[in-house]
Write a protein that holds these residues in place. Structure first.
Motif, PDB file in Angstrom:
ATOM      1  N   LYS A  82      51.508  40.857 -18.888  1.00 15.33           N
ATOM      2  CA  LYS A  82      51.671  39.417 -19.770  1.00 15.33           C
ATOM      3  C   LYS A  82      52.590  38.644 -19.603  1.00 15.33           C
ATOM      4  O   LYS A  82      53.562  38.336 -20.403  1.00 15.33           O
ATOM      5  CB  LYS A  82      51.634  39.903 -21.349  1.00 15.33           C
ATOM      6  N   PRO A  83      52.638  38.022 -18.177  1.00 14.26           N
ATOM      7  CA  PRO A  83      53.878  37.012 -17.875  1.00 14.26           C
ATOM      8  C   PRO A  83      53.664  35.702 -18.932  1.00 14.26           C
ATOM      9  O   PRO A  83      52.564  34.987 -19.106  1.00 14.26           O
ATOM     10  CB  PRO A  83      53.536  36.794 -16.564  1.00 14.26           C
ATOM     11  N   ALA A  84      54.947  35.178 -19.192  1.00 11.59           N
ATOM     12  CA  ALA A  84      54.880  33.917 -20.038  1.00 11.59           C
ATOM     13  C   ALA A  84      55.469  32.883 -18.986  1.00 11.59           C
ATOM     14  O   ALA A  84      56.475  32.959 -18.388  1.00 11.59           O
ATOM     15  CB  ALA A  84      55.740  34.106 -21.452  1.00 11.59           C
ATOM     16  N   PRO A  85      54.958  31.600 -19.065  1.00 12.35           N
ATOM     17  CA  PRO A  85      55.578  30.569 -18.256  1.00 12.35           C
ATOM     18  C   PRO A  85      56.847  30.131 -19.006  1.00 12.35           C
ATOM     19  O   PRO A  85      56.825  30.074 -19.956  1.00 12.35           O
ATOM     20  CB  PRO A  85      54.470  29.425 -18.180  1.00 12.35           C
ATOM     21  N   VAL A  86      57.759  29.866 -18.076  1.00 10.56           N
ATOM     22  CA  VAL A  86      59.202  29.251 -18.418  1.00 10.56           C
ATOM     23  C   VAL A  86      58.587  27.928 -19.070  1.00 10.56           C
ATOM     24  O   VAL A  86      59.501  27.369 -20.133  1.00 10.56           O
ATOM     25  CB  VAL A  86      60.095  29.061 -17.200  1.00 10.56           C
ATOM     26  N   MET A  87      57.814  27.185 -18.342  1.00  9.60           N
ATOM     27  CA  MET A  87      57.497  26.111 -19.052  1.00  9.60           C
ATOM     28  C   MET A  87      55.890  25.522 -18.503  1.00  9.60           C
ATOM     29  O   MET A  87      55.601  26.361 -17.535  1.00  9.60           O
ATOM     30  CB  MET A  87      58.334  24.606 -18.586  1.00  9.60           C
ATOM     31  N   ASP A 117      50.920  24.316 -13.562  1.00 13.22           N
ATOM     32  CA  ASP A 117      50.729  23.732 -14.914  1.00 13.22           C
ATOM     33  C   ASP A 117      49.564  24.023 -15.596  1.00 13.22           C
ATOM     34  O   ASP A 117      49.302  24.314 -16.682  1.00 13.22           O
ATOM     35  CB  ASP A 117      51.095  22.166 -15.047  1.00 13.22           C
ATOM     36  N   THR A 118      48.298  24.023 -14.759  1.00 14.03           N
ATOM     37  CA  THR A 118      47.026  24.512 -15.049  1.00 14.03           C
ATOM     38  C   THR A 118      46.884  25.663 -15.592  1.00 14.03           C
ATOM     39  O   THR A 118      46.187  25.917 -16.585  1.00 14.03           O
ATOM     40  CB  THR A 118      46.107  23.925 -14.238  1.00 14.03           C
ATOM     41  N   VAL A 119      47.853  26.674 -14.666  1.00 12.15           N
ATOM     42  CA  VAL A 119      47.456  28.043 -15.125  1.00 12.15           C
ATOM     43  C   VAL A 119      48.184  28.155 -16.500  1.00 12.15           C
ATOM     44  O   VAL A 119      48.121  28.900 -17.329  1.00 12.15           O
ATOM     45  CB  VAL A 119      48.081  29.017 -14.030  1.00 12.15           C
ATOM     46  N   ALA A 120      49.693  27.563 -16.530  1.00 15.80           N
ATOM     47  CA  ALA A 120      50.448  27.872 -17.723  1.00 15.80           C
ATOM     48  C   ALA A 120      49.740  27.301 -18.906  1.00 15.80           C
ATOM     49  O   ALA A 120      49.851  28.016 -20.033  1.00 15.80           O
ATOM     50  CB  ALA A 120      51.787  27.077 -17.497  1.00 15.80           C
ATOM     51  N   GLN A 121      49.049  26.221 -18.971  1.00 15.30           N
ATOM     52  CA  GLN A 121      48.316  25.540 -20.044  1.00 15.30           C
ATOM     53  C   GLN A 121      46.983  26.172 -20.370  1.00 15.30           C
ATOM     54  O   GLN A 121      46.141  25.716 -21.091  1.00 15.30           O
ATOM     55  CB  GLN A 121      48.301  24.029 -19.691  1.00 15.30           C
ATOM     56  N   LYS A 122      46.502  26.995 -19.210  1.00 15.94           N
ATOM     57  CA  LYS A 122      45.045  27.833 -19.331  1.00 15.94           C
ATOM     58  C   LYS A 122      44.087  26.848 -19.454  1.00 15.94           C
ATOM     59  O   LYS A 122      43.129  26.819 -20.143  1.00 15.94           O
ATOM     60  CB  LYS A 122      45.162  28.582 -20.569  1.00 15.94           C
ATOM     61  N   ARG A 123      44.252  25.523 -18.494  1.00 15.76           N
ATOM     62  CA  ARG A 123      43.164  24.397 -18.632  1.00 15.76           C
ATOM     63  C   ARG A 123      42.238  24.914 -17.571  1.00 15.76           C
ATOM     64  O   ARG A 123      42.239  24.421 -16.364  1.00 15.76           O
ATOM     65  CB  ARG A 123      43.538  23.329 -18.363  1.00 15.76           C
ATOM     66  N   TYR A 124      41.341  25.914 -17.643  1.00 19.35           N
ATOM     67  CA  TYR A 124      40.477  26.346 -16.702  1.00 19.35           C
ATOM     68  C   TYR A 124      39.091  25.800 -16.330  1.00 19.35           C
ATOM     69  O   TYR A 124      38.582  25.950 -15.263  1.00 19.35           O
ATOM     70  CB  TYR A 124      40.302  27.856 -16.771  1.00 19.35           C
TER      71      TYR A 124
END
Length: 526
Positions: free
Chosen positions: A12-17, A60-67
């Motif tokens: 469960k890694p969390a993006p810094v931004m 950013d795409t991965v961090a925002q989960k815009r798949y």
């Protein structure tokens, strides 16, 4: 890669931004107004690099989960009366898409004709189905294009391909067909087949190839893979019914086959090993044990016999069938050498006859002597592998004598006609069919210059040297037999040299008896 990413996701890694690209752009703008320091210039250049920008965008795409893919907007003038459309985006590598298309001659509309099993379109989750109408490919309308033009667009496209399609009314069945394996009994090259709807989608194979049938939805063109081929995509092959109907239409009547001459003298005990392969062929007074209606039936020359999984065919309980060969080709010499090489392993049948027994003959040695009435009764009861009539007397090989040889755990050596091979192709007899053919004319002259042939025209059966006409007849007969009955032969041996041919035959028998081989499915269910 998938397993590593899955393991990383479990932590469960969390993006810094989730806006690294925006931050980099802001930083790049600020660096432009700074002093011309070397490190600052290097950093500014890195931030302007397209690869770095793409990397930050992916982050950013991965961090925002815009798949989800960004689909083009629907037209503002969308007509509610129009059919619903699907926008499908597939990722295509260098492999073909795995779909064929067709054009409606009346409307000019382009439709998906079939989805090739195991291809890219099939593996995409069946987003495209046969029957879907294609409207656009990569934003290019296809209404005025030919299938060849669309294929060219697809071939030149790499990466993502976007389709706009109108879904067809009929969706492909989600239930996959059970595995079916067939053996090809002919060579096939789709590039030479004018009937195939798409040559590029065809599957090339050789005679003897094992084919796994992936789909039989089309009655004319099946989808198949070569067994063991790493390529997951299926190809088109002619269906069993279609191929057999084509072969049947092109097949010449058996009456035109220039078979070898018949014996006009009375068969003696020395002839019994070859009497069925040489005598009962062309004379109008001779008959064959062939069921009515099967002589010219397409079932006599199937395109693909149905197979089960590979099994071991035990040679100690099978028969070696030598197909009909031209006179003088050396079939009997090869059989005689087999018998001499291992009489405990090989055996032959003793034929039946209705003629009277001679003084020097013994029942069960030269022949099994039975009455004509009993012989005819056995014919009626289908007790003969094949039989013939000569000067009012019957001669034939019974199924019981064949079973007698197999009961002794021997390989039965048998000369038979093609229809008899069809009769013996069962789990009980497990035939291995060998066809012996002559070499080319030059080698025939060289290898048979001192040999002699028995004249069928001389009642005394005197032998004479081979003539050029004998050689030509031998070659023509072999060519015609292989053409008409080649689907029955599991091994073809060219008797260029008797010793070499015998060694080749021994090796083939050893492989059959010790190895595992694909066998007809009927052998495993009888």
């Amino acid at each position: 890669i998938h397993e590593r990413l899955q393991h990383y996701e479990e932590s469960k890694p969390a993006p810094v931004m989730d806006s690294a690209a925006v931050l980099a752009q802001d930083l790049s703008e600020q660096l432009k107004i700074k002093s011309e320091n070397g490190d600052i210039k290097e950093l500014a250049k890195l931030l302007e690099n397209p690869h770095v920008k793409s990397l930050l965008s992916v982050h950013d795409t991965v961090a925002q989960k815009r798949y989800d893919p960004e689909l083009p907007p629907l037209p503002e003038y969308l007509n509610i009366e129009e059919s619903s459309v699907k926008i499908i985006r597939l990722v295509k590598n260098k492999e073909p898409l795995g779909a064929t298309i067709r054009r409606d001659d009346e409307t000019g509309a382009i439709f998906v004709a079939r989805i090739m099993r195991g291809g890219a379109a099939d593996r995409s989750g069946r987003l495209i189905h046969s029957g879907d109408e294609v409207k656009e490919v990569n934003g290019i309308p296809v209404d005025d294009k030919k299938p060849e033009d669309i294929i060219r667009i697809l071939a030149q496209s790499q990466g993502a391909i976007t389709f706009k399609v109108v879904p067809g009314l009929k969706e492909d069945a989600s239930i996959r067909e059970p595995k079916v394996f067939l053996r090809a009994l002919f060579d096939y090259d789709p590039s030479n087949d004018s009937a195939i709807p798409c040559k590029e989608a065809g599957l090339r194979f050789k005679k003897g190839s094992i084919l796994q049938i992936m789909s039989q939805e089309d009655a004319t063109w099946w989808q198949a893979k070569l067994d063991g081929d790493a390529n997951p995509r299926a190809g088109l092959i002619p269906s069993k019914q279609f191929q057999e109907s084509r072969r049947f239409a092109l097949r010449q009547p058996a009456a035109t086959l220039p078979l070898q001459r018949t014996l006009s003298r009375r068969p003696s005990s020395e002839d019994r090993s070859s009497i069925l392969s040489r005598s009962f062929t062309t004379s109008s007074s001779l008959t064959h044990n062939c069921p009515k209606g099967e002589r010219f039936s397409s079932s006599c020359f199937p395109a693909y016999p149905l197979l089960s999984c590979p099994l071991r065919r035990c040679g100690a309980q099978s028969c070696l069938c030598q197909g009909p060969g031209p006179s003088g080709v050396g079939m009997n010499e090869l059989k005689r050498k087999l018998l001499i090489s291992d009489p405990q392993h090989f055996g032959v049948t003793i034929p039946h006859t209705s003629r009277p027994k001679k003084n020097q003959e013994s029942d069960g040695v030269e022949y099994h002597f039975i009455s004509k009435h009993l012989f005819e009764a056995d014919i009626h009861n289908n007790k003969f592998v094949e039989y013939g009539e000569y000067k009012g007397n019957y001669y034939g090989t019974s199924l019981d004598t064949l079973r007698g040889v197999l009961t002794k755990k021997k390989v039965c050596l048998l000369d038979v006609q093609p229809h008899a091979i069809k009769l013996l192709r069962t789990a009980e007899f497990k035939p291995f069919v060998v066809f012996v053919k002559p070499p080319k004319m030059e080698r025939l002259r060289e290898t048979r210059k001192n040999a002699k042939i028995i004249s069928s025209k001389d009642d005394k059966g005197s032998a004479r040297p081979f003539t050029e006409e004998d050689f030509q007849e031998m070659l023509n007969t072999a060519e015609m037999m292989e053409s008409q009955y080649g689907h029955l032969f599991e091994k073809v041996i060219v008797n260029d040299d008797l010793t070499t041919a015998f060694s080749e035959l021994q090796s083939a028998l050893k492989r059959v008896e010790t190895g595992t081989h694909w066998v007809p499915v009927s052998w495993t269910h009888s």
